[in-house]
Motif scaffolding. Structure first.
Motif, PDB file in Angstrom:
ATOM      1  N   VAL A  89       0.839  -1.205   0.000  1.00 10.05           N
ATOM      2  CA  VAL A  89       0.000   0.000   0.000  1.00 10.05           C
ATOM      3  C   VAL A  89       0.870   1.249   0.000  1.00 10.05           C
ATOM      4  CG1 VAL A  89      -1.750   1.291   1.282  1.00 10.05           C
ATOM      5  CG2 VAL A  89      -1.876  -1.209   1.161  1.00 10.05           C
ATOM      6  N   ALA A  90       1.984   1.208   0.737  1.00 12.22           N
ATOM      7  CA  ALA A  90       2.886   2.356   0.785  1.00 12.22           C
ATOM      8  C   ALA A  90       3.465   2.664  -0.597  1.00 12.22           C
ATOM      9  CB  ALA A  90       4.010   2.101   1.788  1.00 12.22           C
ATOM     10  N   ASP A  91       3.808   1.620  -1.362  1.00 12.60           N
ATOM     11  CA  ASP A  91       4.341   1.837  -2.705  1.00 12.60           C
ATOM     12  C   ASP A  91       3.280   2.434  -3.630  1.00 12.60           C
ATOM     13  OD1 ASP A  91       6.737   0.804  -1.865  1.00 12.60           O
ATOM     14  OD2 ASP A  91       6.396  -1.206  -2.707  1.00 12.60           O
ATOM     15  N   LYS A  92       2.054   1.963  -3.503  1.00 10.53           N
ATOM     16  CA  LYS A  92       0.979   2.516  -4.328  1.00 10.53           C
ATOM     17  C   LYS A  92       0.710   3.971  -3.965  1.00 10.53           C
ATOM     18  CE  LYS A  92      -2.434  -0.129  -5.547  1.00 10.53           C
ATOM     19  NZ  LYS A  92      -3.643  -0.988  -5.547  1.00 10.53           N
ATOM     20  N   LEU A  93       0.766   4.277  -2.669  1.00 14.84           N
ATOM     21  CA  LEU A  93       0.586   5.660  -2.226  1.00 14.84           C
ATOM     22  C   LEU A  93       1.711   6.559  -2.735  1.00 14.84           C
ATOM     23  CD1 LEU A  93      -0.677   5.471   1.463  1.00 14.84           C
ATOM     24  CD2 LEU A  93      -1.755   6.721  -0.403  1.00 14.84           C
ATOM     25  N   ALA A  94       2.926   6.041  -2.712  1.00 11.67           N
ATOM     26  CA  ALA A  94       4.073   6.847  -3.140  1.00 11.67           C
ATOM     27  C   ALA A  94       3.931   7.293  -4.594  1.00 11.67           C
ATOM     28  CB  ALA A  94       5.364   6.047  -2.962  1.00 11.67           C
ATOM     29  N   LEU A  95       3.298   6.465  -5.400  1.00  9.41           N
ATOM     30  CA  LEU A  95       3.091   6.829  -6.803  1.00  9.41           C
ATOM     31  C   LEU A  95       1.987   7.867  -6.977  1.00  9.41           C
ATOM     32  CD1 LEU A  95       3.302   3.266  -8.434  1.00  9.41           C
ATOM     33  CD2 LEU A  95       5.070   5.045  -8.410  1.00  9.41           C
ATOM     34  N   ARG A  96       1.044   7.913  -6.027  1.00  5.67           N
ATOM     35  CA  ARG A  96      -0.120   8.786  -6.163  1.00  5.67           C
ATOM     36  C   ARG A  96       0.018  10.109  -5.398  1.00  5.67           C
ATOM     37  NH1 ARG A  96      -4.674   6.352  -8.623  1.00  5.67           N
ATOM     38  NH2 ARG A  96      -4.089   4.262  -9.307  1.00  5.67           N
ATOM     39  N   TRP A  97       0.840  10.121  -4.343  1.00  8.85           N
ATOM     40  CA  TRP A  97       0.932  11.321  -3.502  1.00  8.85           C
ATOM     41  C   TRP A  97       1.305  12.588  -4.268  1.00  8.85           C
ATOM     42  CZ3 TRP A  97      -1.518  12.459   0.479  1.00  8.85           C
ATOM     43  CH2 TRP A  97      -1.667  11.629   1.576  1.00  8.85           C
ATOM     44  N   PRO A  98       2.293  12.559  -5.166  1.00  7.96           N
ATOM     45  CA  PRO A  98       2.672  13.811  -5.833  1.00  7.96           C
ATOM     46  C   PRO A  98       1.508  14.508  -6.526  1.00  7.96           C
ATOM     47  CG  PRO A  98       4.324  12.131  -6.239  1.00  7.96           C
ATOM     48  CD  PRO A  98       3.185  11.437  -5.558  1.00  7.96           C
ATOM     49  N   VAL A  99       0.632  13.741  -7.160  1.00  7.53           N
ATOM     50  CA  VAL A  99      -0.506  14.348  -7.866  1.00  7.53           C
ATOM     51  C   VAL A  99      -1.475  14.988  -6.876  1.00  7.53           C
ATOM     52  CG1 VAL A  99      -2.508  13.877  -9.335  1.00  7.53           C
ATOM     53  CG2 VAL A  99      -0.317  12.767  -9.807  1.00  7.53           C
ATOM     54  N   THR A 100      -1.835  14.255  -5.822  1.00  6.83           N
ATOM     55  CA  THR A 100      -2.798  14.781  -4.854  1.00  6.83           C
ATOM     56  C   THR A 100      -2.229  15.952  -4.067  1.00  6.83           C
ATOM     57  OG1 THR A 100      -3.920  12.658  -4.622  1.00  6.83           O
ATOM     58  CG2 THR A 100      -4.152  14.199  -2.802  1.00  6.83           C
ATOM     59  N   ILE A 101      -0.969  15.861  -3.668  1.00  5.63           N
ATOM     60  CA  ILE A 101      -0.353  16.968  -2.924  1.00  5.63           C
ATOM     61  C   ILE A 101      -0.268  18.217  -3.788  1.00  5.63           C
ATOM     62  CG2 ILE A 101       1.818  17.750  -1.898  1.00  5.63           C
ATOM     63  CD1 ILE A 101       2.238  14.932  -0.853  1.00  5.63           C
ATOM     64  N   THR A 102       0.106  18.060  -5.044  1.00  7.13           N
ATOM     65  CA  THR A 102       0.167  19.216  -5.950  1.00  7.13           C
ATOM     66  C   THR A 102      -1.211  19.833  -6.142  1.00  7.13           C
ATOM     67  OG1 THR A 102       2.029  18.199  -7.127  1.00  7.13           O
ATOM     68  CG2 THR A 102       0.886  19.999  -8.226  1.00  7.13           C
ATOM     69  N   LEU A 103      -2.222  18.997  -6.345  1.00 13.94           N
ATOM     70  CA  LEU A 103      -3.587  19.488  -6.513  1.00 13.94           C
ATOM     71  C   LEU A 103      -4.073  20.185  -5.236  1.00 13.94           C
ATOM     72  CD1 LEU A 103      -6.270  19.643  -8.091  1.00 13.94           C
ATOM     73  CD2 LEU A 103      -6.811  17.357  -7.194  1.00 13.94           C
ATOM     74  N   ALA A 104      -3.858  19.564  -4.082  1.00 10.13           N
ATOM     75  CA  ALA A 104      -4.345  20.119  -2.823  1.00 10.13           C
ATOM     76  C   ALA A 104      -3.653  21.430  -2.477  1.00 10.13           C
ATOM     77  CB  ALA A 104      -4.148  19.110  -1.700  1.00 10.13           C
ATOM     78  N   LEU A 105      -2.341  21.484  -2.643  1.00 10.47           N
ATOM     79  CA  LEU A 105      -1.619  22.713  -2.306  1.00 10.47           C
ATOM     80  C   LEU A 105      -1.961  23.845  -3.268  1.00 10.47           C
ATOM     81  CD1 LEU A 105       1.938  21.413  -1.301  1.00 10.47           C
ATOM     82  CD2 LEU A 105       0.064  22.184   0.179  1.00 10.47           C
ATOM     83  N   THR A 106      -2.194  23.519  -4.534  1.00 10.64           N
ATOM     84  CA  THR A 106      -2.617  24.559  -5.489  1.00 10.64           C
ATOM     85  C   THR A 106      -3.982  25.110  -5.105  1.00 10.64           C
ATOM     86  OG1 THR A 106      -1.398  23.427  -7.251  1.00 10.64           O
ATOM     87  CG2 THR A 106      -3.016  25.072  -7.921  1.00 10.64           C
ATOM     88  N   ALA A 107      -4.912  24.211  -4.766  1.00 13.77           N
ATOM     89  CA  ALA A 107      -6.241  24.657  -4.336  1.00 13.77           C
ATOM     90  C   ALA A 107      -6.152  25.442  -3.028  1.00 13.77           C
ATOM     91  CB  ALA A 107      -7.167  23.453  -4.169  1.00 13.77           C
ATOM     92  N   TRP A 108      -5.311  24.981  -2.111  1.00 13.19           N
ATOM     93  CA  TRP A 108      -5.157  25.647  -0.812  1.00 13.19           C
ATOM     94  C   TRP A 108      -4.587  27.051  -0.987  1.00 13.19           C
ATOM     95  CZ3 TRP A 108      -1.237  26.811   2.992  1.00 13.19           C
ATOM     96  CH2 TRP A 108      -1.728  26.917   4.297  1.00 13.19           C
ATOM     97  N   LEU A 109      -3.625  27.184  -1.898  1.00 12.28           N
ATOM     98  CA  LEU A 109      -3.037  28.499  -2.159  1.00 12.28           C
ATOM     99  C   LEU A 109      -4.077  29.456  -2.742  1.00 12.28           C
ATOM    100  CD1 LEU A 109      -0.424  30.172  -2.150  1.00 12.28           C
ATOM    101  CD2 LEU A 109       0.016  29.353  -4.475  1.00 12.28           C
ATOM    102  N   ILE A 110      -4.933  28.934  -3.614  1.00 12.48           N
ATOM    103  CA  ILE A 110      -6.012  29.767  -4.163  1.00 12.48           C
ATOM    104  C   ILE A 110      -6.944  30.212  -3.046  1.00 12.48           C
ATOM    105  CG2 ILE A 110      -8.035  29.749  -5.688  1.00 12.48           C
ATOM    106  CD1 ILE A 110      -6.489  27.826  -7.502  1.00 12.48           C
ATOM    107  N   GLU A 111      -7.287  29.293  -2.140  1.00 11.69           N
ATOM    108  CA  GLU A 111      -8.158  29.645  -1.015  1.00 11.69           C
ATOM    109  C   GLU A 111      -7.533  30.729  -0.141  1.00 11.69           C
ATOM    110  OE1 GLU A 111      -9.370  26.395   1.343  1.00 11.69           O
ATOM    111  OE2 GLU A 111     -10.273  25.269  -0.309  1.00 11.69           O
ATOM    112  N   VAL A 112      -6.256  30.569   0.167  1.00 10.71           N
ATOM    113  CA  VAL A 112      -5.582  31.521   1.056  1.00 10.71           C
ATOM    114  C   VAL A 112      -5.529  32.904   0.424  1.00 10.71           C
ATOM    115  CG1 VAL A 112      -3.396  32.102   2.159  1.00 10.71           C
ATOM    116  CG2 VAL A 112      -4.215  29.752   2.211  1.00 10.71           C
ATOM    117  N   VAL A 113      -5.043  32.971  -0.802  1.00  9.15           N
ATOM    118  CA  VAL A 113      -4.834  34.277  -1.440  1.00  9.15           C
ATOM    119  C   VAL A 113      -6.158  34.951  -1.760  1.00  9.15           C
ATOM    120  CG1 VAL A 113      -3.876  35.450  -3.452  1.00  9.15           C
ATOM    121  CG2 VAL A 113      -2.594  33.585  -2.369  1.00  9.15           C
ATOM    122  N   VAL A 114      -7.011  34.249  -2.487  1.00 12.00           N
ATOM    123  CA  VAL A 114      -8.268  34.873  -2.936  1.00 12.00           C
ATOM    124  C   VAL A 114      -9.259  34.997  -1.785  1.00 12.00           C
ATOM    125  CG1 VAL A 114     -10.178  34.704  -4.578  1.00 12.00           C
ATOM    126  CG2 VAL A 114      -7.896  33.940  -5.246  1.00 12.00           C
ATOM    127  N   GLY A 115      -9.395  33.950  -0.964  1.00  8.94           N
ATOM    128  CA  GLY A 115     -10.362  33.982   0.129  1.00  8.94           C
ATOM    129  C   GLY A 115     -10.044  35.039   1.169  1.00  8.94           C
TER     130      GLY A 115
END
Length: 310
Positions: A89-115
């Motif tokens: 499971v850890a190996d499968k997560l390692a392959l998927r984390w970069p996409v989700t972290i990039t998406l989440a941090l981009t959305a979070w940055l939009i929330e912080v700045v614009v909100g």
């Protein structure tokens, strides 16, 4: 309360919450009716010896509480488990984390700045047209289901206008992530703006702001230093909670935009009845959520001395 005691207290609380929540998730996954081993074979049943071996390997023939203790012991050694196909499971997560972290941090940055900017702008103009426009816009944004926003944005900005890729991550950051991140951030952004507006209005009417005005401090200094700092405390709490949501609640967005992230992995695991993967992914998301909130609690103590001495 000293800094060491505050940190110790937060760590103990984090551990208690983690054990309780992880056990509930584990029990919900493995105590539900149905046989996950039998489902592996589909229409063709697995041989009896294979079924027996898998049951013994995953302790499925033992009580749920004992299964949980085996899983917790492995987790303490850094093992998130393996699925029924023998994949880590850890190996499968390692392959998927970069996409989700990039998406989440981009959305979070939009929330912080614009909100935060919208909330501050509306709070400083309470009762005016700008304030009413922000309130109306945030209410409208919060009332539209996320999948409607995602599909509509994909059709308009991806298919018809061609400004952003329709799906996938081939274009890289930021082009592949801006549109889905904006769809995710829209709902949190509305809450941040309203929360920041209310906090700014309350702070502007507080006694210490009146004292600063009486001393003749410039408005820019009052707003930029004192009002922003005190108004940010409740907003930080929401943003910390929302970051955990963004990391774990992007299943719909990752599905619409075909992003190979953790949310998509969790959805596939639920559909395939892969209990170990569901528990492992959920555990990782819980840890991120709890650690983020603990860090924000400590940040509160830095921003507000009253919390340290409570």
């Amino acid at each position: 309360m000293t800094a060491a005691r505050l940190v110790t207290r937060r760590v103990v609380e984090l551990l208690v919450v983690f054990v309780g929540v992880s056990f509930v998730i584990y029990a919900m996954v493995f105590a539900l009716p149905g046989d996950p081993i039998a489902a592996l074979g589909g229409d063709r049943p697995l041989p009896a010896n294979v079924v027996a071996q898998l049951r013994e390997q995953f302790h499925l023939d033992e009580p749920v509480w004992r299964q949980y203790l085996y899983w917790l012991s492995a987790l303490l050694h850094g093992d998130l488990g393996t699925n029924f196909a023998g994949q880590s499971v850890a190996d499968k997560l390692a392959l998927r984390w970069p996409v989700t972290i990039t998406l989440a941090l981009t959305a979070w940055l939009i929330e912080v700045v614009v909100g935060v900017a919208l909330g501050l702008w509306a709070g400083l103009r309470r009762g005016r047209a700008a304030d009413k426009a922000v309130l109306a816009g945030t209410i409208l944004a919060s009332s539209i289901p996320v999948f409607v926003v995602a599909v509509s944005a994909q059709l308009l900005f991806g298919v018809r206008l061609g400004w952003f890729p329709v799906a996938g991550t081939a274009a890289g950051w930021p082009m592949s992530y801006l549109l889905p991140a904006a769809c995710v951030a829209l709902f949190g952004l509305a809450s941040v703006a309203r929360l920041m507006r209310g906090s700014v209005i309350d702070t502007l009417h507080s006694d210490f702001v009146r004292t600063l005005r009486a001393k003749g401090l410039p408005r820019k200094e009052i707003v930029g230093v004192h009002v922003m700092r005190n108004s940010a405390i409740p907003v930080l709490t929401f943003l910390a909670v929302d970051l955990g949501y963004l990391l774990g609640g992007t299943v719909v967005i990752e599905g619409v935009f075909n992003l190979p992230g953790v949310g998509n992995l969790l959805f596939q695991a639920i559909r395939a009845h892969e209990g170990p993967t569901v528990v492992g992914v959920s555990t990782a998301l819980i840890l991120v959520f709890l650690v983020t909130n603990a860090l924000v609690d400590l940040l509160h103590a830095v921003l507000d001395p009253r919390i340290r001495h409570a």
